[in-house]
Design an enzyme around this catalytic site. Structure first.
Site, mmCIF file in Angstrom:
data_model
loop_
_atom_site.group_PDB
_atom_site.id
_atom_site.type_symbol
_atom_site.label_atom_id
_atom_site.label_comp_id
_atom_site.label_asym_id
_atom_site.label_seq_id
_atom_site.Cartn_x
_atom_site.Cartn_y
_atom_site.Cartn_z
ATOM 1 N N HIS A 1 -9.010 -3.570 13.490
ATOM 2 C CA HIS A 1 -8.011 -4.246 12.654
ATOM 3 C C HIS A 1 -7.551 -5.467 13.433
ATOM 4 O O HIS A 1 -6.525 -5.438 14.113
ATOM 5 C CB HIS A 1 -6.843 -3.305 12.355
ATOM 6 C CG HIS A 1 -5.874 -3.853 11.351
ATOM 7 N ND1 HIS A 1 -4.537 -3.535 11.345
ATOM 8 C CD2 HIS A 1 -6.044 -4.702 10.308
ATOM 9 C CE1 HIS A 1 -3.937 -4.155 10.336
ATOM 10 N NE2 HIS A 1 -4.823 -4.879 9.706
ATOM 11 N N ARG B 1 0.828 -1.199 0.000
ATOM 12 C CA ARG B 1 0.000 0.000 0.000
ATOM 13 C C ARG B 1 0.867 1.254 0.000
ATOM 14 O O ARG B 1 2.024 1.225 0.384
ATOM 15 C CB ARG B 1 -0.937 0.016 1.216
ATOM 16 C CG ARG B 1 -2.142 -0.894 1.061
ATOM 17 C CD ARG B 1 -3.024 -0.902 2.298
ATOM 18 N NE ARG B 1 -2.368 -1.501 3.422
ATOM 19 C CZ ARG B 1 -1.798 -0.827 4.417
ATOM 20 N NH1 ARG B 1 -1.839 0.508 4.443
ATOM 21 N NH2 ARG B 1 -1.199 -1.465 5.396
ATOM 22 N N ASP C 1 -8.752 -10.401 9.621
ATOM 23 C CA ASP C 1 -8.176 -9.046 9.533
ATOM 24 C C ASP C 1 -9.087 -7.867 9.905
ATOM 25 O O ASP C 1 -8.590 -6.863 10.384
ATOM 26 C CB ASP C 1 -7.663 -8.832 8.105
ATOM 27 C CG ASP C 1 -6.670 -7.682 7.984
ATOM 28 O OD1 ASP C 1 -5.631 -7.717 8.669
ATOM 29 O OD2 ASP C 1 -6.929 -6.748 7.210
ATOM 30 N N LYS D 1 -8.284 -2.288 1.896
ATOM 31 C CA LYS D 1 -8.104 -1.402 3.028
ATOM 32 C C LYS D 1 -8.845 -0.079 2.830
ATOM 33 O O LYS D 1 -9.185 0.592 3.802
ATOM 34 C CB LYS D 1 -6.621 -1.177 3.303
ATOM 35 C CG LYS D 1 -5.970 -2.361 4.049
ATOM 36 C CD LYS D 1 -6.656 -2.657 5.389
ATOM 37 C CE LYS D 1 -5.792 -3.370 6.406
ATOM 38 N NZ LYS D 1 -5.666 -4.818 6.190
ATOM 39 N N SER E 1 0.496 -4.922 10.494
ATOM 40 C CA SER E 1 0.782 -5.832 9.396
ATOM 41 C C SER E 1 1.958 -6.757 9.734
ATOM 42 O O SER E 1 2.993 -6.308 10.220
ATOM 43 C CB SER E 1 1.114 -5.006 8.162
ATOM 44 O OG SER E 1 1.304 -5.856 7.078
ATOM 45 N N LYS F 1 -1.853 -11.824 12.796
ATOM 46 C CA LYS F 1 -3.314 -11.921 12.878
ATOM 47 C C LYS F 1 -3.831 -13.117 12.067
ATOM 48 O O LYS F 1 -4.611 -13.926 12.563
ATOM 49 C CB LYS F 1 -3.977 -10.629 12.359
ATOM 50 C CG LYS F 1 -3.733 -9.410 13.230
ATOM 51 C CD LYS F 1 -4.473 -8.186 12.714
ATOM 52 C CE LYS F 1 -4.049 -7.768 11.317
ATOM 53 N NZ LYS F 1 -2.632 -7.385 11.192
ATOM 54 N N THR F 2 -3.387 -13.189 10.818
ATOM 55 C CA THR F 2 -3.877 -14.275 9.961
ATOM 56 C C THR F 2 -3.318 -15.614 10.425
ATOM 57 O O THR F 2 -4.063 -16.595 10.582
ATOM 58 C CB THR F 2 -3.479 -14.017 8.493
ATOM 59 O OG1 THR F 2 -4.044 -12.772 8.084
ATOM 60 C CG2 THR F 2 -4.001 -15.113 7.575
ATOM 61 N N ARG G 1 1.575 -12.481 -1.225
ATOM 62 C CA ARG G 1 0.287 -12.644 -0.548
ATOM 63 C C ARG G 1 -0.605 -13.667 -1.234
ATOM 64 O O ARG G 1 -0.530 -13.864 -2.440
ATOM 65 C CB ARG G 1 -0.473 -11.307 -0.582
ATOM 66 C CG ARG G 1 0.137 -10.225 0.276
ATOM 67 C CD ARG G 1 -0.424 -10.270 1.675
ATOM 68 N NE ARG G 1 0.134 -9.198 2.491
ATOM 69 C CZ ARG G 1 -0.290 -8.938 3.725
ATOM 70 N NH1 ARG G 1 -1.269 -9.651 4.267
ATOM 71 N NH2 ARG G 1 0.262 -7.971 4.418
#
Ligand SMILES: Nc1ncnc2c1ncn2[C@@H]1O[C@H](COP(=O)(O)OP(=O)(O)OP(=O)(O)O)[C@@H](O)[C@H]1O
Ligand SMILES: O=C([O-])CC(=O)C(=O)O
Ligand SMILES: [Ca+2]
Ligand SMILES: [Mn+2]
Length: 645
Positions: A327, A163, A364, A308, A345, A349-350, A429
């Site tokens: 988030h 991003r 997420d 996002k 990031s 989390k994932t 990703r």
């Protein structure tokens, strides 16, 4: 096959007869029900349920004809794509321009009087294609798209592989001027309405100049009461498949009744913005206009901007309804205990919400309302650098047909992906629908959380692998949003460095961090949730000398939080940060639980600890004058919950 007898006859017969018998007649199978190749091809595909008339609620055939429905849909899309200066939408026709279907039925937003060349041309609309259709489009028309050996679609996101937060702009008008967080620390870089319209027109003209555009009509938020309808117009099959996976996919019936979207993204990422346009500082601009309910993307093909961008929208819309947007990842145990996993990031989390022994609610983006938690999305977006089947089996197995693999490197012949290869980017990703995880909880909603786990990937190696937090400490760390940013997700970051990002997602929030913090504190208090700080980063030294805490250990720590065993463990308190750390956890070597024991150089540890403490203090200085909600006492406690030295 011809019989032996035939041959002997042929041998004795004349030339003419011989020729006839040598033509191979295969009578063994039933002949095809087609006279021509074209007819044969037509037989191959039957009319899709999604496009054939369906029965209405009372079982009667719906009153609106299929043709009218198609017409309404194309009119709606034409309205979305209308130029604001020429007051007219493009001529739209459904389907792939490569398929000649005789004279196509064309739909038009408003009749044109002042004919321009662009108004004379058709734009083909590929509306909510299936993954198989999108694969075909990608492979046929995007030369960077390939099917890899697992069946996933590998593609490239172009020059941008992360991003671009410095190019994200929000229209400042009377309303947003008062409502949003502006100024130092805020992710909202202002632009005016006029410049937005210039960029919008640029995107719309670009999209309409193409032979075809992809349109996705989908939903956000699994809580039916607070679902948002989104439309994404894009130029690449990659973008359409990415959003197909990441947003909630409508059923054929929901799609029929979709109506007008609540929000529209114009993704013209292949086309740059114009530096002569006011506010533009590069060729990239991601522009959010809350009043128009639109977002325009120019100059970046990185698909995470759409994901996002919509998250930012939710961070505006949901708090207005007293719903907290987060988030965070989220999962639920067999007994219904829900855990949230906050973190910037790359903090896990994932990885940690995808747990074979628990139900995945989402990886997420979530909402926490009076009803409990709900996932905003319909898919997951996993980092896949160094992905291994052994360490992350469920994510590994989700990389199959339908999954988008961004920027990975694979063998040109076998098409086996090399997940360790970062030649294109560190930020490789995989985007897949949530149901590709075997124990996904569909619909993706759950009761109020019991545990709130804050993940930090501490490159300094001084935060304990796990600490139990008081409410005030939870809020202190939530507002701080510390991690060592792992390379790659945000453009231009090459190696880990300390980062503070309020609410573990300052890049996406729209209001002041204390607004979200106050809501989180209230919800945690009301529902008796416990806060935890888990360091998924370094141990035994800072980045360079120490090493990253083994995922297997972090998983054991998380297991102990979920099971409740950690809540009742024995605790000691650390210096400086005043964190409560357990003395033992099943499956984790006790010597790593207190970070000081993992360092060989005690002095270096103490210096590093003070250094990090100083960075925290310095960062929190920006929040000293704010009150958290209406609770003066809590505000004081939060201020006192930081490092003391
Ligand atoms: N101890 C650990 N705990 C968690 N993750 C670890 C650990 N050690 C290594 N990792 C790796 O760190 C990465 C965590 O990435 P993950 O996709 O979970 O990030 P994320 O928090 O979901 O970020 P984003 O918001 O960008 O999607 C994975 O590649 C994982 O394999
Ligand atoms: O948005 C992205 O590119 C990936 C992501 O989830 C994040 O950065 O939090
Ligand atoms: Ca993720
Ligand atoms: Mn994220």
């Amino acid at each position: 096959m011809a019989e032996k007898g035939d041959n002997s006859v042929a041998r004795t017969a004349g030339m003419k007869e011989k020729q006839q018998t040598e033509v191979c007649h295969d009578d063994s199978g039933v002949s095809v029900r087609a006279q021509t190749i074209e007819e044969l091809h037509l037989l191959q595909k039957k009319k899709s349920v999604a496009t054939s008339p369906t029965k209405g609620a009372l079982g009667a055939i719906a009153t609106i004809s299929e043709e009218d429905r198609q017409k309404q849909r194309l009119q709606s899309i034409s309205a979305s794509l209308a130029s604001l200066t020429r007051e007219t939408g493009p001529k739209l026709v459904k389907g792939d321009p490569a398929r000649k279907l005789g004279s196509p039925k064309v739909y038009h937003h408003t009749p044109t009087f002042n004919v321009s060349d662009s108004a004379l041309k058709f734009t083909h609309v590929l509306h909510n294609l299936s993954p198989a259709e999108l694969y075909e489009q990608a492979i046929k028309y995007e030369k960077e798209s390939f099917i890899v050996s697992s069946g996933a679609l590998a593609t490239l996101s172009g020059a941008k592989t992360g991003r671009a937060p410095r190019d994200k702009r929000v229209v400042k008008d009377e309303t947003t001027n008062d409502e949003l967080w502006w100024g130092k620390g805020s992710p909202n870089i202002e632009m005016d309405e006029q410049s937005f319209l210039v960029n919008r027109e640029r995107a719309v003209d670009y999209l309409n100049s193409l032979d075809k555009v992809f349109v996705n009509d989908q939903f956000l938020n699994w809580d039916p009461e607070h679902q948002i309808k989104v439309r994404i117009v894009s130029a690449r099959a990659y973008h359409s498949l990415f959003m197909h996976n990441m947003c909630i996919r409508p059923t054929p019936e929901e799609l029929e009744n979709f109506g007008t979207p609540d929000f529209t993204i114009y993704n013209a990422g292949q086309f740059p913005c114009n530096r002569y346009t006011h506010y533009m500082t590069s060729s990239t601009s991601i522009d959010l206009n809350l009043a128009r309910r639109e977002m325009v993307i120019l100059g970046t093909q990185y698909a995470g901007e759409m994901k996002k961008g919509l998250f930012s929208l939710m961070h505006y819309l949901m708090p207005k309804r007293q719903i907290l947007s987060l988030h965070s990842g989220c999962n639920m145990g067999k007994d219904g205990d829900v855990a949230l996993f906050f973190g910037l990031s790359g903090t896990g989390k994932t990885t940690l919400s995808t747990d074979h022994d628990r139900y995945l609610i989402g990886d997420d983006e979530h909402c926490w309302s009076e009803n409990g938690v709900s996932n905003i999305e319909g898919g997951c977006y996993a980092k896949c650098i160094d992905l291994s089947k052994e360490r992350e089996p469920d994510i590994w197995n989700a990389i199959k047909f339908g999954t988008v693999l961004e920027n990975v490197v694979f063998d040109e012949h076998t098409r086996e992906v090399d997940f360790s290869d970062n030649s294109v980017t560190e930020n490789t990703r995989a985007a897949y629908p949530i149901e590709y995880i075997p124990n996904a909880k569909i619909p993706c909603v759950g009761p109020h959380p019991k545990n709130v786990i804050l993940l930090a990937c501490d490159a300094f190696g001084v935060l304990p692998p796990v600490s139990k937090l008081s409410l005030a400490q939870t809020m202190y760390h939530f507002i701080s949003g510390y991690t060592a940013l792992v390379a790659g997700t945000e453009e231009g970051v090459q190696e880990p460095q300390a980062t503070f990002s309020a609410c573990f997602g300052a890049a996406f929030i729209m209001l002041h961090p204390t607004k979200y913090a106050a809501m989180l504190a209230e919800k945690m208090q009301n529902h008796g949730a416990t806060g935890w700080l888990v360091n998924t980063g370094w141990s035994g030294g800072r980045y360079g000398t120490g090493s990253r805490i083994k995922l297997a250990y972090t998983r054991k720590i998380i297991d102990a939080i979920h099971s409740g065993s950690l809540l009742n463990a024995n605790y000691t308190k650390t210096e400086v940060f005043g964190l409560e750390i357990p003395t033992e956890i099943e499956g984790v070597p006790s010597e790593i639980l207190d970070p000081v024991n993992a360092w060989s150089d005690r002095k270096a540890y103490e210096d590093t600890l003070l250094k990090l403490g100083g960075l925290f203090k310095n960062n929190f200085g920006g929040f000293l004058n704010y009150k958290i909600g209406t609770d003066d006492k809590l505000t004081e406690e939060i201020l006192a919950a930081g490092p003391i030295f």
